[in-house]
Write a protein that holds these residues in place. Structure first.
Motif, mmCIF file in Angstrom:
data_model
loop_
_atom_site.group_PDB
_atom_site.id
_atom_site.type_symbol
_atom_site.label_atom_id
_atom_site.label_comp_id
_atom_site.label_asym_id
_atom_site.label_seq_id
_atom_site.Cartn_x
_atom_site.Cartn_y
_atom_site.Cartn_z
ATOM 1 N N SER A 101 -20.773 -17.276 19.487
ATOM 2 C CA SER A 101 -21.784 -17.311 18.437
ATOM 3 C C SER A 101 -21.107 -17.790 17.166
ATOM 4 O O SER A 101 -19.897 -17.953 17.122
ATOM 5 C CB SER A 101 -22.375 -15.913 18.220
ATOM 6 N N ASP A 102 -21.883 -18.004 16.156
ATOM 7 C CA ASP A 102 -21.322 -18.377 14.862
ATOM 8 C C ASP A 102 -21.029 -17.141 14.026
ATOM 9 O O ASP A 102 -20.827 -17.231 12.828
ATOM 10 C CB ASP A 102 -22.302 -19.284 14.098
ATOM 11 N N GLY A 103 -20.993 -15.991 14.676
ATOM 12 C CA GLY A 103 -20.912 -14.748 13.947
ATOM 13 C C GLY A 103 -19.538 -14.161 13.725
ATOM 14 O O GLY A 103 -19.428 -12.981 13.470
ATOM 15 N N ARG A 104 -18.470 -14.934 13.829
ATOM 16 C CA ARG A 104 -17.141 -14.367 13.617
ATOM 17 C C ARG A 104 -17.077 -13.711 12.244
ATOM 18 O O ARG A 104 -17.541 -14.257 11.256
ATOM 19 C CB ARG A 104 -16.070 -15.439 13.739
ATOM 20 N N THR A 105 -16.486 -12.506 12.214
ATOM 21 C CA THR A 105 -16.450 -11.753 10.970
ATOM 22 C C THR A 105 -15.189 -10.913 10.882
ATOM 23 O O THR A 105 -14.630 -10.527 11.908
ATOM 24 C CB THR A 105 -17.695 -10.842 10.843
ATOM 25 N N ALA A 106 -14.762 -10.647 9.681
ATOM 26 C CA ALA A 106 -13.667 -9.705 9.458
ATOM 27 C C ALA A 106 -14.237 -8.344 9.044
ATOM 28 O O ALA A 106 -13.486 -7.412 8.817
ATOM 29 C CB ALA A 106 -12.718 -10.235 8.387
ATOM 30 N N GLU A 107 -15.549 -8.252 8.976
ATOM 31 C CA GLU A 107 -16.196 -6.987 8.622
ATOM 32 C C GLU A 107 -16.306 -6.100 9.859
ATOM 33 O O GLU A 107 -16.469 -6.589 10.973
ATOM 34 C CB GLU A 107 -17.588 -7.256 8.049
ATOM 35 N N LEU A 108 -16.230 -4.817 9.653
ATOM 36 C CA LEU A 108 -16.393 -3.851 10.742
ATOM 37 C C LEU A 108 -17.889 -3.641 10.945
ATOM 38 O O LEU A 108 -18.491 -2.746 10.366
ATOM 39 C CB LEU A 108 -15.668 -2.547 10.411
ATOM 40 N N ALA A 109 -18.469 -4.511 11.746
ATOM 41 C CA ALA A 109 -19.919 -4.559 11.912
ATOM 42 C C ALA A 109 -20.294 -4.427 13.384
ATOM 43 O O ALA A 109 -19.474 -4.634 14.276
ATOM 44 C CB ALA A 109 -20.443 -5.888 11.374
ATOM 45 N N CYS A 110 -21.554 -4.120 13.616
ATOM 46 C CA CYS A 110 -22.082 -4.041 14.973
ATOM 47 C C CYS A 110 -22.543 -5.418 15.441
ATOM 48 O O CYS A 110 -22.704 -6.341 14.644
ATOM 49 C CB CYS A 110 -23.260 -3.074 15.031
ATOM 50 N N ARG A 111 -22.767 -5.528 16.726
ATOM 51 C CA ARG A 111 -23.223 -6.773 17.340
ATOM 52 C C ARG A 111 -24.313 -6.443 18.342
ATOM 53 O O ARG A 111 -24.303 -5.362 18.934
ATOM 54 C CB ARG A 111 -22.047 -7.439 18.057
ATOM 55 N N ALA A 148 -9.805 -6.779 12.257
ATOM 56 C CA ALA A 148 -10.867 -7.682 12.720
ATOM 57 C C ALA A 148 -10.483 -9.140 12.491
ATOM 58 O O ALA A 148 -10.769 -10.006 13.324
ATOM 59 C CB ALA A 148 -12.182 -7.355 12.014
ATOM 60 N N ALA A 149 -9.821 -9.424 11.379
ATOM 61 C CA ALA A 149 -9.439 -10.797 11.048
ATOM 62 C C ALA A 149 -8.404 -11.353 12.016
ATOM 63 O O ALA A 149 -8.300 -12.566 12.184
ATOM 64 C CB ALA A 149 -8.914 -10.862 9.616
ATOM 65 N N ARG A 150 -7.649 -10.499 12.663
ATOM 66 C CA ARG A 150 -6.615 -10.945 13.615
ATOM 67 C C ARG A 150 -7.207 -11.428 14.946
ATOM 68 O O ARG A 150 -6.518 -12.052 15.736
ATOM 69 C CB ARG A 150 -5.626 -9.813 13.894
ATOM 70 N N SER A 210 -19.025 -5.488 16.859
ATOM 71 C CA SER A 210 -18.669 -4.523 17.901
ATOM 72 C C SER A 210 -19.833 -4.272 18.841
ATOM 73 O O SER A 210 -20.937 -3.963 18.387
ATOM 74 C CB SER A 210 -18.262 -3.219 17.230
ATOM 75 N N PRO A 211 -19.577 -4.435 20.137
ATOM 76 C CA PRO A 211 -18.361 -4.869 20.801
ATOM 77 C C PRO A 211 -18.302 -6.384 20.976
ATOM 78 O O PRO A 211 -19.321 -7.035 21.181
ATOM 79 C CB PRO A 211 -18.442 -4.182 22.166
ATOM 80 N N THR A 212 -17.103 -6.928 20.889
ATOM 81 C CA THR A 212 -16.845 -8.330 21.222
ATOM 82 C C THR A 212 -15.982 -8.338 22.472
ATOM 83 O O THR A 212 -15.038 -7.560 22.585
ATOM 84 C CB THR A 212 -16.104 -9.046 20.069
ATOM 85 N N ILE A 213 -16.299 -9.225 23.390
ATOM 86 C CA ILE A 213 -15.548 -9.331 24.643
ATOM 87 C C ILE A 213 -14.899 -10.705 24.680
ATOM 88 O O ILE A 213 -15.590 -11.726 24.650
ATOM 89 C CB ILE A 213 -16.477 -9.115 25.854
ATOM 90 N N LEU A 214 -13.578 -10.708 24.720
ATOM 91 C CA LEU A 214 -12.815 -11.953 24.770
ATOM 92 C C LEU A 214 -12.259 -12.150 26.167
ATOM 93 O O LEU A 214 -11.685 -11.230 26.755
ATOM 94 C CB LEU A 214 -11.658 -11.912 23.774
ATOM 95 N N ILE A 215 -12.435 -13.346 26.676
ATOM 96 C CA ILE A 215 -11.836 -13.736 27.958
ATOM 97 C C ILE A 215 -10.795 -14.790 27.639
ATOM 98 O O ILE A 215 -11.129 -15.859 27.128
ATOM 99 C CB ILE A 215 -12.879 -14.278 28.954
ATOM 100 N N ASP A 216 -9.552 -14.460 27.906
ATOM 101 C CA ASP A 216 -8.430 -15.340 27.560
ATOM 102 C C ASP A 216 -8.510 -15.815 26.112
ATOM 103 O O ASP A 216 -8.277 -16.975 25.800
ATOM 104 C CB ASP A 216 -8.349 -16.526 28.531
ATOM 105 N N GLY A 217 -8.878 -14.889 25.225
ATOM 106 C CA GLY A 217 -8.889 -15.164 23.791
ATOM 107 C C GLY A 217 -10.158 -15.773 23.236
ATOM 108 O O GLY A 217 -10.302 -15.908 22.024
#
Length: 103
Positions: free
Chosen positions: A67-77, A46-48, A54-61
């Motif tokens: 959101s301000d919710g970046r996390t290295a925890e294995l969490a839901c969204r 997750a930190a990488r 989960s799920p996060t959708i990245l478009i070109d990174g």
């Protein structure tokens, strides 16, 4: 354009998000899109990424729904829906996010 769908193992919304991304790509007639699905299995995974649950959708990174919710925890969204919070963005929300990136 590159789209990454990040989810955690056993996330009930990962497959839904991936399917809706595919529908949004088709709805816009986009042909040159690299679509990848990634299952994150550890906090190090997750930190990488620019992971915000989960799920996060990245478009070109970049997060398609910042959101301000970046996390290295294995969490839901959750995402705002028409009537309530949802476990994945709607096809319409994804189409709008993709259109913004194309303009």
């Amino acid at each position: 354009m590159k789209i990454d769908v990040l989810s955690i193992a056993d996330c009930p919304n990962g497959d839904t998000a991936l399917a809706r991304v595919q529908e949004a790509i088709q709805a816009l007639g986009l042909s040159k899109v690299e679509l990848h699905s990634h299952v994150l299995r550890s906090s190090a995974d997750a930190a990488r990424w620019a992971f915000a649950g989960s799920p996060t959708i990245l478009i070109d990174g970049s997060d398609a729904f910042p959101s301000d919710g970046r996390t290295a925890e294995l969490a839901c969204r959750v995402y705002p829906g028409e009537l309530a919070l949802e476990g994945a963005p709607s096809r319409e929300q994804l189409v709008a996010a993709l259109r913004m990136r194309l303009s």
